[in-house]
Design an enzyme around this catalytic site. Structure first.
Site, PDB file in Angstrom:
ATOM      1  N   GLY A 168       0.817  -1.334  -0.169  1.00  0.00           N
ATOM      2  CA  GLY A 168      -0.102   0.012   0.061  1.00  0.00           C
ATOM      3  C   GLY A 168       0.798   1.393   0.122  1.00  0.00           C
ATOM      4  N   ASP A 170       0.179   4.048   1.318  1.00  0.00           N
ATOM      5  CA  ASP A 170       0.311   4.901   2.601  1.00  0.00           C
ATOM      6  C   ASP A 170       1.323   4.234   3.471  1.00  0.00           C
ATOM      7  OD1 ASP A 170      -0.938   2.160   2.690  1.00  0.00           O
ATOM      8  OD2 ASP A 170      -2.526   2.944   4.044  1.00  0.00           O
ATOM      9  N   ARG A 171       1.629   2.681   3.346  1.00  0.00           N
ATOM     10  CA  ARG A 171       2.684   2.291   4.192  1.00  0.00           C
ATOM     11  C   ARG A 171       4.054   2.512   3.654  1.00  0.00           C
ATOM     12  NH1 ARG A 171       1.340  -4.121   4.420  1.00  0.00           N
ATOM     13  NH2 ARG A 171       2.932  -4.101   5.769  1.00  0.00           N
ATOM     14  N   THR A 195      -7.821   2.288   9.918  1.00  0.00           N
ATOM     15  CA  THR A 195      -8.747   1.171   9.530  1.00  0.00           C
ATOM     16  C   THR A 195      -8.092  -0.280   9.751  1.00  0.00           C
ATOM     17  OG1 THR A 195      -9.678   2.418   7.986  1.00  0.00           O
ATOM     18  CG2 THR A 195     -10.201   0.216   7.959  1.00  0.00           C
TER      19      THR A 195
END
Length: 247
Positions: A168, A170-171, A195
């Site tokens: 991801g 975001d990671r 989440t």
């Protein structure tokens, strides 16, 4: 624009004469911040891989919660708390008008008058439906704007995993940012509680070394209620002080 250890040259999304925005589309909501209002200043801030925005700018973040992720609408019973604040906007991923609502909200939050000048949008997304809606609708609503979806390879950084494209964004961004905030000292571990709870590592050579994904607090509570007979449906508190005391 130098990212990681490789100079990849000026990024095309920076070629804007107006506002430069950074958009983070997550599974539970969306966040937008203003990188800078001019191309030259934005380029100066982002060159050499240093995302050094002023504190005032970074603190001014517009955010919204996706309707399907809001506790008040996701459960049938009345809940004590919600994932959002009282003034936070609710958007529907499947509503074609949500990009318009977002842009109006962003302009109002940052005190900017709606304009027709082209804006540049750099988007990181882990919500496929939201990104599909964004990419199609923005082209219709504001064809003069420039949108670039951030991908992991834009970092020019080693992702030492079997499938780098499946990490991801975001990671990858969080690990890369932490590595830079620590003056590229490694190893280190980054934990994000959203989440999902993600745990990501940067190894001693300064490369992304993978990690793990665990259910977040709300997903855990939902799973416990759905998979057991006697446990009730509990809501995730806004702060640790609202949770029951541990033994």
């Amino acid at each position: 624009l130098a990212l990681g250890n490789v100079d990849v040259g000026p990024h095309p999304w920076l070629n804007s004469t107006s506002n430069v925005w950074v958009v983070d589309i997550g599974n539970s909501g969306i966040k937008v911040t203003l990188a800078h209002s001019t191309y030259s200043a934005a380029h100066a801030i982002l060159q050499h891989g240093q995302l050094q925005w002023s504190t005032a700018q970074v603190q001014r973040i517009w955010q919204a919660t996706w309707k399907h992720a809001d506790l008040d609408s996701a459960t049938h019973n009345k809940t004590k708390v919600s994932l959002r604040s009282a003034n936070e906007c609710i958007l529907d991923v499947d509503d074609p008008t949500w990009p318009t609502q977002m842009i109006d909200g962003v302009h109002a939050t940052f005190g900017l008058a709606p304009n027709t000048a082209p804006d540049a949008w750099l988007v990181s997304s882990v919500q496929r439906r939201a990104w599909q809606n964004w990419s199609t609708q923005l082209q219709l609503l504001r064809p003069q704007d420039k949108t670039t979806k951030f991908e992991n390879h834009d970092l020019a950084w080693t992702l030492k995993v079997d499938y780098p494209d499946r990490v991801g964004t975001d990671r990858a961004l969080a690990a890369w940012a932490a590595w830079n905030l620590l003056a590229r000292r490694a190893p280190l571990v980054v934990i994000q509680a959203g989440t999902a709870i993600t745990v990501d590592a940067v190894d001693e050579e300064g490369a992304y070394a993978g990690g793990a994904i665990l259910p977040g607090l709300r997903l855990t509570l939902n799973a416990l209620a759905g998979g057991t007979d006697l446990l009730p449906h509990l809501t995730a508190a806004d702060s640790p002080a609202e949770l029951p005391s541990l033994p």
